[in-house]
Design a protein around this motif. Structure first.
Motif, PDB file in Angstrom:
ATOM      1  N   VAL A 139       0.830  -1.206   0.000  1.00  0.00           N
ATOM      2  CA  VAL A 139       0.000   0.000   0.000  1.00  0.00           C
ATOM      3  C   VAL A 139       0.868   1.261   0.000  1.00  0.00           C
ATOM      4  CG1 VAL A 139      -1.992  -1.105   1.057  1.00  0.00           C
ATOM      5  CG2 VAL A 139      -0.203  -0.143   2.528  1.00  0.00           C
ATOM      6  N   VAL A 140       2.091   1.103  -0.529  1.00  0.00           N
ATOM      7  CA  VAL A 140       2.984   2.255  -0.676  1.00  0.00           C
ATOM      8  C   VAL A 140       3.008   2.686  -2.136  1.00  0.00           C
ATOM      9  CG1 VAL A 140       5.334   3.125  -0.360  1.00  0.00           C
ATOM     10  CG2 VAL A 140       4.378   1.511   1.282  1.00  0.00           C
ATOM     11  N   THR A 155       4.732  -5.130   3.538  1.00  0.00           N
ATOM     12  CA  THR A 155       5.186  -3.755   3.766  1.00  0.00           C
ATOM     13  C   THR A 155       5.865  -3.134   2.559  1.00  0.00           C
ATOM     14  OG1 THR A 155       7.270  -4.537   4.711  1.00  0.00           O
ATOM     15  CG2 THR A 155       5.442  -4.124   6.240  1.00  0.00           C
ATOM     16  N   GLY A 156       6.207  -3.959   1.531  1.00  0.00           N
ATOM     17  CA  GLY A 156       6.766  -3.364   0.321  1.00  0.00           C
ATOM     18  C   GLY A 156       7.936  -4.103  -0.277  1.00  0.00           C
ATOM     19  N   PRO A 185       9.246   1.446   3.425  1.00  0.00           N
ATOM     20  CA  PRO A 185       8.132   0.501   3.506  1.00  0.00           C
ATOM     21  C   PRO A 185       7.073   0.995   4.481  1.00  0.00           C
ATOM     22  CG  PRO A 185      10.247  -0.631   3.699  1.00  0.00           C
ATOM     23  CD  PRO A 185      10.531   0.833   3.811  1.00  0.00           C
ATOM     24  N   SER A 186       5.867   0.492   4.341  1.00  0.00           N
ATOM     25  CA  SER A 186       4.797   0.918   5.228  1.00  0.00           C
ATOM     26  C   SER A 186       5.037   0.430   6.648  1.00  0.00           C
ATOM     27  CB  SER A 186       3.439   0.406   4.730  1.00  0.00           C
ATOM     28  OG  SER A 186       3.454  -0.997   4.584  1.00  0.00           O
ATOM     29  N   VAL A 189      -7.943 -11.264   3.523  1.00  0.00           N
ATOM     30  CA  VAL A 189      -6.675 -10.547   3.566  1.00  0.00           C
ATOM     31  C   VAL A 189      -5.666 -11.375   4.357  1.00  0.00           C
ATOM     32  CG1 VAL A 189      -5.489  -8.468   4.365  1.00  0.00           C
ATOM     33  CG2 VAL A 189      -7.816  -8.299   3.432  1.00  0.00           C
ATOM     34  N   HIS A 190      -4.537 -11.668   3.731  1.00  0.00           N
ATOM     35  CA  HIS A 190      -3.449 -12.376   4.389  1.00  0.00           C
ATOM     36  C   HIS A 190      -2.223 -11.477   4.410  1.00  0.00           C
ATOM     37  CE1 HIS A 190      -5.079 -16.746   3.718  1.00  0.00           C
ATOM     38  NE2 HIS A 190      -6.060 -15.875   3.940  1.00  0.00           N
ATOM     39  N   ILE A 191      -1.560 -11.393   5.550  1.00  0.00           N
ATOM     40  CA  ILE A 191      -0.380 -10.547   5.695  1.00  0.00           C
ATOM     41  C   ILE A 191       0.870 -11.415   5.642  1.00  0.00           C
ATOM     42  CG2 ILE A 191       0.906  -9.054   7.274  1.00  0.00           C
ATOM     43  CD1 ILE A 191      -1.714  -7.947   8.285  1.00  0.00           C
ATOM     44  N   ALA A 192       1.832 -11.025   4.811  1.00  0.00           N
ATOM     45  CA  ALA A 192       3.142 -11.682   4.784  1.00  0.00           C
ATOM     46  C   ALA A 192       3.995 -11.070   5.885  1.00  0.00           C
ATOM     47  CB  ALA A 192       3.812 -11.490   3.432  1.00  0.00           C
TER      48      ALA A 192
END
Length: 337
Positions: free
Chosen positions: A67-68, A96-97, A108-109, A148-151
């Motif tokens: 989302v950056v 985060t990027g 990064p976010s 939604v899955h977060i790495a």
């Protein structure tokens, strides 16, 4: 059921990627994780959209977007478009990027920014208005929620995944020590909620009868871990590796090298053959069919609900992995459930 997915770098035409995703579907894989890095590969949403029209069952996931470089409204629109073509089988993987932002010197976010973006994306997908400056706007033709899955690898991001996401993709491999740590951080975020949550374990994978020969391809990845401060991680495998200097000969960086043989050559100045074998045995799904099934079984016992398999290489499709794993390992993994 354990969900087994494969990572696809979109390093060729979207229709060629789609054909390979369709082949993975025929072999019985559950998820096609399609990578996102705007300077390295084709656009992830375009590749997913074409794959959606060529497949019927396999889930399609971003691996992972951010989302950056992509505003949350852009992410919402992109994933909404794919979900319209493949209803009920799309996953939004977020991070985060990494390679999308770091090479350009962009930050990064942060954890709070990622959390706020997820809230915004979910609101837009559900058809709600969102405030932008003095206006409240909405996503036209919003199709509804997408998982939604977060790495994540660090404890705070893992905890965030437990707090706000539908699943996590861990990036620390299959060792019992790292799985216990990552699972613990996620459980902290879940805080006993008892809600459905997917714990997907990421690992480099290769079916081989000669680990000593084939582990050498992991040297750049092992060196990368030292570069980003992963010394404690490496010590789990008995690897002592000081942070190396920058290697300008390898473009764009060690872990995304365009010339992997050159990356191995330079990484070998720091990473020995023995270190590479230890790295493979501790963190990766490298080895015989029996070896891989046993490590996967231990991961499932420690809470894994799925696997995110990566072949070594960023500019080729995982054709050999799909065939070898899908033909010999996947049927054995189905017996674990």
């Amino acid at each position: 059921m354990i969900k087994v997915g494969v990572r696809f770098p979109p390093a060729s035409r979207a229709d060629q990627i789609a054909e390979e995703v369709r082949r993975a579907e025929r072999y019985g894989f559950d998820v096609a994780w399609i990578a996102d890095s705007q300077l390295l590969w084709r656009d992830v949403y375009a590749a997913m959209a074409v794959a959606a029209t060529k497949t019927d069952r396999i889930a399609l996931a971003t691996a992972v977007t951010n989302v950056v470089t992509r505003h949350p409204t852009v992410v919402a629109s992109g994933i909404n478009t794919v979900a319209e073509l493949a209803p009920g089988r799309v996953i939004l993987g977020l991070g985060t990027g990494d390679s999308s932002v770091k090479p350009m010197g962009i930050r990064p976010s942060k954890r709070a920014e990622l959390q706020a973006a997820i809230e915004q994306i979910r609101a837009l997908l559900s058809g709600q208005d969102w405030e932008y400056g003095e206006r409240r706007l909405r996503l036209r033709d919003a199709g509804g929620a997408v998982p939604v899955h977060i790495a994540a690898s660090g404890p705070r991001t893992l905890e965030l995944a437990g707090e706000v996401a539908d699943g996590v993709v861990t990036l620390a491999g299959v060792s019992p020590e790292t799985l216990a740590q990552t699972r613990g951080a996620v459980r902290k975020g879940l805080d006993g909620s008892g809600r459905d949550f997917e714990f997907t374990v990421g690992a480099f994978c290769k079916v081989t009868d000669d680990l000593e020969r084939d582990a050498a391809v992991l040297k750049p990845i092992c060196l990368h871990m030292a570069t980003i401060g992963g010394q404690e991680f490496l010590r789990i495998a008995g690897i002592e590796l000081a942070p190396p200097p920058h290697v300008p000969e390898v473009y764009p960086d060690m872990v995304h090298a365009e010339d992997w043989e050159l990356a191995i050559e330079h990484a070998s100045k720091w990473v020995t053959d023995e270190m590479a074998v230890r790295f493979a045995r501790t963190f990766c799904l490298f080895g015989t069919v029996d070896d891989i099934v046993e490590r996967a079984r231990r991961a499932v016992e420690l809470g894994a609900t799925g696997f995110y398999l990566r072949h070594v290489g960023n500019y080729t499709l995982p054709s050999e992995l799909i065939e070898s794993f899908g033909g010999d390992v996947l049927p054995r993994l189905r017996e674990l459930t």
